[in-house]
Design an enzyme around this catalytic site. Structure first.
Site, PDB file in Angstrom:
ATOM      1  N   HIS A  78       7.731  36.282 -12.678  1.00 14.67           N
ATOM      2  CA  HIS A  78       6.871  37.288 -13.316  1.00 14.67           C
ATOM      3  C   HIS A  78       5.397  37.039 -13.021  1.00 14.67           C
ATOM      4  O   HIS A  78       4.650  37.988 -12.743  1.00 14.67           O
ATOM      5  CB  HIS A  78       7.113  37.318 -14.822  1.00 14.67           C
ATOM      6  CG  HIS A  78       8.513  37.687 -15.199  1.00 14.67           C
ATOM      7  ND1 HIS A  78       8.981  37.619 -16.490  1.00 14.67           N
ATOM      8  CD2 HIS A  78       9.557  38.123 -14.445  1.00 14.67           C
ATOM      9  CE1 HIS A  78      10.249  37.987 -16.524  1.00 14.67           C
ATOM     10  NE2 HIS A  78      10.619  38.291 -15.294  1.00 14.67           N
ATOM     11  N   HIS A 235      12.829  46.439 -13.789  1.00 13.02           N
ATOM     12  CA  HIS A 235      12.607  44.998 -13.889  1.00 13.02           C
ATOM     13  C   HIS A 235      13.160  44.272 -12.660  1.00 13.02           C
ATOM     14  O   HIS A 235      12.554  43.296 -12.199  1.00 13.02           O
ATOM     15  CB  HIS A 235      13.237  44.414 -15.150  1.00 13.02           C
ATOM     16  CG  HIS A 235      12.901  42.965 -15.319  1.00 13.02           C
ATOM     17  ND1 HIS A 235      11.683  42.541 -15.798  1.00 13.02           N
ATOM     18  CD2 HIS A 235      13.590  41.838 -14.987  1.00 13.02           C
ATOM     19  CE1 HIS A 235      11.645  41.210 -15.768  1.00 13.02           C
ATOM     20  NE2 HIS A 235      12.793  40.769 -15.280  1.00 13.02           N
ATOM     21  N   ASP A 239      11.086  41.693 -10.324  1.00 13.28           N
ATOM     22  CA  ASP A 239      11.552  40.380  -9.872  1.00 13.28           C
ATOM     23  C   ASP A 239      11.511  40.271  -8.349  1.00 13.28           C
ATOM     24  O   ASP A 239      11.123  39.235  -7.791  1.00 13.28           O
ATOM     25  CB  ASP A 239      12.986  40.134 -10.348  1.00 13.28           C
ATOM     26  CG  ASP A 239      13.066  39.689 -11.797  1.00 13.28           C
ATOM     27  OD1 ASP A 239      12.027  39.309 -12.380  1.00 13.28           O
ATOM     28  OD2 ASP A 239      14.188  39.696 -12.347  1.00 13.28           O
ATOM     29  N   HIS A 262      17.587  36.807  -7.588  1.00 12.54           N
ATOM     30  CA  HIS A 262      16.604  35.852  -7.072  1.00 12.54           C
ATOM     31  C   HIS A 262      17.134  35.069  -5.872  1.00 12.54           C
ATOM     32  O   HIS A 262      16.447  34.934  -4.858  1.00 12.54           O
ATOM     33  CB  HIS A 262      16.211  34.863  -8.172  1.00 12.54           C
ATOM     34  CG  HIS A 262      15.648  35.512  -9.390  1.00 12.54           C
ATOM     35  ND1 HIS A 262      14.489  36.248  -9.381  1.00 12.54           N
ATOM     36  CD2 HIS A 262      16.084  35.525 -10.673  1.00 12.54           C
ATOM     37  CE1 HIS A 262      14.233  36.692 -10.593  1.00 12.54           C
ATOM     38  NE2 HIS A 262      15.180  36.265 -11.404  1.00 12.54           N
TER      39      HIS A 262
END
Length: 306
Positions: A78, A235, A239, A262
């Site tokens: 973030h 969101h 990311d 991720h």
């Protein structure tokens, strides 16, 4: 040109997974410095940790970077997205614990803090990473891909069984402050079953209904509901920008994520830099520079929530 902060900005909160209090100070840095973390709670060995793709080590549910001395910082996605989205290329992030504070679960507080202090221009051109060939990684039905484009574009799709999430898709050109206006305030999300499993394994100890959107079936459990009908996919795009910011410079290319996370985005960067001829470093002139994330962003662009 490259940019850094005009003055340091302080963030205080708790880590999402550790639940431990943490103080983080983002400081200006010289041109070509890049983004580095420094663990101020450690007094032995090398305490500097590069915010770079090749410093990422496997970690559950977040992005974690570590150095050769074994020191690490986790849940960095973030703050990395906020720096990239505000056009900050150089900063030293001092932190007195192993995890970045979660704050409200989005990058919004980081963006607000950075823009409140302001950014200053440095007399060195930005060097961007231009994608020349399509690179793709897969894991079952999950896909992450980079392909040529003259600006950073992010296209993301998610598909969850929970009726309150379902299938969501969104695509954005990340120039002209799109990240700040469209994505920065979208919060991390999970299912109630995920919360139960994470806490059983000693994770999400700092998570609550105020810093994450929690779903159960067709219900949104977090007070106030969603900030956007498609907040979850927004969101995931947030990311992705944070993880792509670990490339070492702004990316000129189109990123596509299908159920990606991720780990897959880091695999994609590793595949990119391992492929000769798939990328090149370009010095950004005025036309290209105007297309970079963060150019022209104003503090008033940050969405405000009650």
């Amino acid at each position: 040109m490259q940019h850094t902060l005009k003055s340091e900005v302080v963030f205080v909160g708790a880590g999402l997974h550790s639940g431990k209090p943490v103080r983080m100070v983002v400081k200006p840095a010289s041109a070509d410095y890049g983004i580095w973390f420094r663990r101020t709670d450690i007094d032995k060995g090398d305490t500097l940790i590069a915010a770079r793709w090749d410093a990422v080590v496997p970690s559950r549910l977040c992005t974690l970077v570590a150095n050769a001395a074994g020191h690490s910082v986790s849940t960095i996605e973030h703050i990395m997205a906020a720096l990239a989205g505000c056009g900050v290329h150089n900063a030293l992030i001092e932190i007195d614990g192993p995890e970045v504070p979660i704050l409200d679960g989005s990058a919004g507080p980081f963006v607000s803090g950075i823009l409140a202090k302001g950014v200053r221009t440095q007399n060195v051109p930005v060097r961007a990473i231009r994608i020349l060939k399509t690179i793709e990684v897969r894991d079952g039905d999950a896909v992450a891909r980079l392909e040529p484009s003259d600006m950073l574009e992010i296209d993301f799709s998610i598909d969850f069984a929970e009726a309150a999430i379902g299938r969501q898709e969104k695509a954005l050109n990340m120039s002209n402050g799109a990240f700040v206006r469209e994505l920065c305030d979208s919060r991390t999300f999970c299912r109630q079953s995920d919360v139960d499993a994470m806490r059983a394994n000693g994770l999400a100890l700092g998570g609550n209904l105020e810093n994450a959107v929690v779903f159960e079936g067709d219900r949104v459990l977090s007070p106030g509901g969603l900030r956007y009908a498609d907040e979850p996919v927004r969101h995931k795009m947030l990311d992705a920008l944070g993880d792509l910011a670990l490339a070492g410079g702004p990316i000129l290319g189109r990123y596509t994520g299908l159920r990606a996370g991720h780990a897959m985005t880091n695999r994609l960067l590793r595949a990119l830099f391992a492929q000769a001829g798939a990328w090149e470093i370009v010095e950004c002139g005025l036309p290209t520079g105007r297309k970079l994330p963060g150019v022209g962003v104003l503090r008033s662009d940050v969405p405000v929530h009650a």
